[in-house]
Write a protein that holds these residues in place. Structure first.
Motif, short mmCIF file in Angstrom:
data_model
loop_
_atom_site.label_atom_id
_atom_site.label_comp_id
_atom_site.label_asym_id
_atom_site.label_seq_id
_atom_site.Cartn_x
_atom_site.Cartn_y
_atom_site.Cartn_z
N PRO A 111 -3.31 -24.44 -5.28
CA PRO A 111 -4.05 -24.52 -6.55
C PRO A 111 -5.48 -23.97 -6.45
CG PRO A 111 -2.87 -26.56 -6.16
CD PRO A 111 -2.71 -25.72 -4.91
N GLU A 112 -6.09 -24.02 -5.27
CA GLU A 112 -7.45 -23.50 -5.08
C GLU A 112 -7.45 -22.12 -4.43
OE1 GLU A 112 -9.75 -26.44 -2.97
OE2 GLU A 112 -8.95 -28.05 -4.22
N PHE A 113 -6.33 -21.42 -4.50
CA PHE A 113 -6.19 -20.09 -3.90
C PHE A 113 -7.30 -19.15 -4.34
CE2 PHE A 113 -4.64 -15.71 -4.47
CZ PHE A 113 -4.37 -15.38 -3.15
N ARG A 114 -7.80 -18.37 -3.37
CA ARG A 114 -8.77 -17.31 -3.62
C ARG A 114 -8.34 -16.09 -2.81
NH1 ARG A 114 -9.74 -20.54 -6.86
NH2 ARG A 114 -11.70 -21.50 -7.44
N GLU A 115 -8.68 -14.92 -3.34
CA GLU A 115 -8.34 -13.68 -2.64
C GLU A 115 -9.48 -12.69 -2.81
OE1 GLU A 115 -4.89 -10.27 -2.33
OE2 GLU A 115 -4.87 -11.57 -4.08
N ILE A 116 -9.68 -11.89 -1.77
CA ILE A 116 -10.51 -10.69 -1.86
C ILE A 116 -9.54 -9.54 -1.64
CG2 ILE A 116 -12.45 -9.38 -0.94
CD1 ILE A 116 -13.53 -12.08 0.17
N ASP A 117 -9.33 -8.74 -2.70
CA ASP A 117 -8.31 -7.69 -2.59
C ASP A 117 -8.85 -6.46 -1.85
OD1 ASP A 117 -9.73 -6.12 -4.45
OD2 ASP A 117 -8.32 -6.48 -6.08
N SER A 118 -8.00 -5.46 -1.71
CA SER A 118 -8.36 -4.28 -0.93
C SER A 118 -9.44 -3.43 -1.60
CB SER A 118 -7.12 -3.43 -0.65
OG SER A 118 -6.51 -3.04 -1.87
N ALA A 119 -9.76 -3.72 -2.85
CA ALA A 119 -10.87 -3.03 -3.54
C ALA A 119 -12.14 -3.88 -3.54
CB ALA A 119 -10.46 -2.71 -4.98
N PRO B 27 -8.07 -2.01 3.32
CA PRO B 27 -7.27 -0.79 3.50
C PRO B 27 -7.68 -0.05 4.77
CG PRO B 27 -8.84 -0.51 1.71
CD PRO B 27 -8.97 -1.92 2.19
N PHE B 28 -6.70 0.68 5.35
CA PHE B 28 -7.01 1.51 6.50
C PHE B 28 -6.12 2.73 6.52
CE2 PHE B 28 -3.55 -1.00 8.19
CZ PHE B 28 -2.92 -0.19 9.12
N ILE B 29 -6.59 3.76 7.20
CA ILE B 29 -5.81 4.97 7.40
C ILE B 29 -5.33 4.95 8.83
CG2 ILE B 29 -5.90 7.49 7.45
CD1 ILE B 29 -8.15 7.28 5.34
N ALA B 30 -4.07 5.23 9.03
CA ALA B 30 -3.50 5.19 10.36
C ALA B 30 -4.13 6.25 11.25
CB ALA B 30 -2.00 5.41 10.30
N GLU B 31 -4.46 5.86 12.44
CA GLU B 31 -4.97 6.79 13.45
C GLU B 31 -3.77 7.51 14.06
OE1 GLU B 31 -8.17 7.40 14.18
OE2 GLU B 31 -8.73 6.02 12.58
N GLU C 256 2.30 -2.25 4.56
CA GLU C 256 2.45 -0.87 4.12
C GLU C 256 3.37 -0.84 2.92
OE1 GLU C 256 4.05 2.96 3.42
OE2 GLU C 256 5.28 1.41 4.32
N SER C 257 2.97 -0.07 1.91
CA SER C 257 3.81 0.17 0.75
C SER C 257 3.47 1.54 0.18
CB SER C 257 3.60 -0.90 -0.32
OG SER C 257 4.38 -0.60 -1.46
N LYS C 258 4.48 2.38 0.13
CA LYS C 258 4.32 3.73 -0.41
C LYS C 258 3.16 4.48 0.25
CE LYS C 258 6.33 2.57 -4.86
NZ LYS C 258 6.15 2.50 -6.31
N GLY C 259 3.03 4.33 1.57
CA GLY C 259 2.01 5.04 2.32
C GLY C 259 0.64 4.38 2.34
N LEU C 260 0.45 3.31 1.57
CA LEU C 260 -0.83 2.60 1.57
C LEU C 260 -0.75 1.47 2.58
CD1 LEU C 260 -1.41 2.41 -2.28
CD2 LEU C 260 -2.40 4.04 -0.67
#
Length: 126
Positions: free
Chosen positions: A36-44, A118-122, A90-94
């Protein structure tokens, strides 16, 4: 390899459930997993609470990323009522590095906090 602690295994099971597209688009299923007290910081970098997250994921116009896959999932039980998970998705390259905290409640283990970066694969990531 040793079996994970029951609390870590429960948190992993919940996290994998949240990656299921059927769960992500159902308010009834999401309230079973999100604290009920869920919080998120998304990839943006945006902050979300439980109600806003559920509304966003279940809206008719919500993007449907399809199946999200998880790798390198690791968990540690911080105390009797808190588990910390880290993994990559990973989803659709992201891709994103993810971190989540699961809390034990009367209803079981619920996702209390989540953050995605978010990250770009090395090239060495394969």
């Amino acid at each position: 390899m040793t079996e994970p602690q029951p609390a870590v295994a429960a948190a992993v099971e919940g996290e994998l459930r949240l990656l299921d597209p059927r769960v992500r688009c159902s308010a009834d299923l999401l309230v079973q997993v999100l604290h009920p007290e869920f919080r998120e910081i998304d990839s943006a970098g945006r902050f979300w609470d439980r109600d806003a997250t559920i509304a966003s994921l279940t809206a008719d116009e919500a993007p449907r990323p399809g199946q999200l896959t998880a790798s390198r999932m690791r968990g540690v039980q911080l105390d009797d009522e808190v588990v910390h998970l880290t993994f990559d998705s990973e989803s659709k390259g992201l891709r994103a590095h993810r971190s989540s905290l699961w809390r034990l409640t009367e209803r079981g283990w619920l996702l209390y906090f989540h953050q995605a970066t978010p990250f770009i694969a090395e090239p060495s990531d394969g």
